[in-house]
Write an enzyme that holds these catalytic residues in place. Structure first.
Site, PDB file in Angstrom:
ATOM      1  N   ARG A  22      -3.615  41.193  58.521  1.00  0.00           N
ATOM      2  CA  ARG A  22      -2.672  42.219  59.007  1.00  0.00           C
ATOM      3  C   ARG A  22      -3.407  43.491  59.433  1.00  0.00           C
ATOM      4  O   ARG A  22      -2.999  44.168  60.379  1.00  0.00           O
ATOM      5  CB  ARG A  22      -1.658  42.557  57.916  1.00  0.00           C
ATOM      6  N   LYS A  81       3.822  43.551  57.317  1.00  0.00           N
ATOM      7  CA  LYS A  81       4.778  42.470  57.128  1.00  0.00           C
ATOM      8  C   LYS A  81       4.569  41.790  55.778  1.00  0.00           C
ATOM      9  O   LYS A  81       3.473  41.360  55.431  1.00  0.00           O
ATOM     10  CB  LYS A  81       4.623  41.442  58.249  1.00  0.00           C
TER      11      LYS A  81
END
Length: 335
Positions: free
Chosen positions: A286, A321
């Site tokens: 990420r 996320k």
């Protein structure tokens, strides 16, 4: 009976003097060495050491072995035939002495093992090639464990650092250049990254398309795993500038780094791969995907390890996320 065995044996049988001359030889030995008869062999070979053996001082090693144990079970040598061709032979020999213990002569048998030697060398070559391939695919310690037929290879590491790098706008570039040129370009870039990983003692995990994954602290634990990854990341930003698109524009990469516990192991029975799992890996990914071109984004976990050794710029809080809000930093340089 002895004469019949001597004449009809498929193995070569001989007697030689200590100074290297044949006393007797059977038809099989003459045939092995390429002579028409034992008589021709005995008359032509007056110095076994230089006329038969290819390796210098091989006869001397043969005699030393006999002196040590009084016999040789399987003495392998490369020898010359009459026509100059080379073959491999295996000798079984022993010393013959009189009642006073004085050496009279050497007696033994000879077998042509050329085909067997070639097959053994071919098998060894294939084994070496397989081993080399295995060690290219897997980390050395893991490859060794796999060779020992360890059924399940999985390890937990309490501290490791994971880096993901991705080429910016590479998808658009894929449509603009031929496939072979694209693969060549990726190979050149990733080969440079591979050299950096080797330089800093890091473990390349895999490439996925135009993404590159490397880790520190696995499969062998090390205290400076974060520092090594940080240094590689800074060098990756420098090295990528050496590559340009057709219109002269330099390439850009996004880099994401995270530190923490991971699980590592080998999966699959075909196209096996050494891989990593866990939140540490997911968050590192990420950091890259939500990063900025030509920047190295790191988590607060990595920042805390490197703080005081490297220069950082605080980015602030971003939404990750599956993890919610996370504070991140840009790694700028080494202090």
């Amino acid at each position: 009976m002895y004469r019949s065995i001597f004449e009809n044996a498929t193995e070569g049988i001989y007697q030689t003097t200590p100074n290297g001359k044949f006393i007797s030889a059977n038809p099989a030995l003459a045939n092995i060495l390429g002579y028409d008869s034992p008589e021709e062999l005995i008359n032509n070979i007056t110095d076994i050491s230089n006329q038969i053996y290819v390796e210098t001082k091989r006869r001397e090693k043969f005699i030393n072995a006999l002196k040590k144990d009084n016999n040789t079970a399987r003495f392998i040598s490369l020898v010359r035939r009459k026509n100059g061709n080379l073959i491999w032979i295996a000798e079984k020999a022993h010393s013959v002495k009189n009642s006073q213990g004085e050496l009279l002569y050497y007696e033994g048998t000879v077998e042509d093992v050329t085909n067997r030697k070639i097959a053994e060398e071919a098998l060894q070559y294939q084994q070496e090639q397989t081993e080399r391939l295995l060690f290219n695919i897997l980390p050395g310690p893991i490859a060794v464990r796999l060779q020992m037929q360890e059924s399940t290879i999985a390890d937990s590491f309490s501290e490791a650092t994971v880096l993901f790098a991705d080429l910016v706008n590479f998808t658009e570039l894929c449509t603009a250049i031929p496939p072979t040129e694209l693969v060549k370009l990726l190979n050149e870039i990733f080969s440079v990254f591979d050299q950096l990983a080797e330089q800093y003692g890091l473990e390349k995990i895999k490439t996925i398309g135009d993404a590159y994954m490397v880790a520190g602290g696995i499969p062998i634990e090390r205290e400076d795993h974060a520092e090594a990854i940080a240094q590689m990341a800074l060098d990756m930003l420098k090295e990528i500038k050496r590559f340009h698109t057709k219109d002269g524009q330099p390439f850009s990469i996004r880099i994401g780094i995270n530190s923490g516990p991971v699980v590592a192991g080998v999966i699959g029975i075909k196209k096996i791969i050494y891989d990593l799992w866990g939140d540490t890996v997911n968050i590192a990914s990420r950091m890259e995907s939500q990063g900025i071109a030509d920047k190295i984004q790191v988590t607060e976990f990595t920042y805390n390890i490197l703080c005081g050794k490297y220069l950082f710029q605080e980015r602030g809080t971003i939404s990750v996320k599956g993890k919610g809000e996370m504070k991140t930093y840009f790694l700028m340089d080494k202090l």
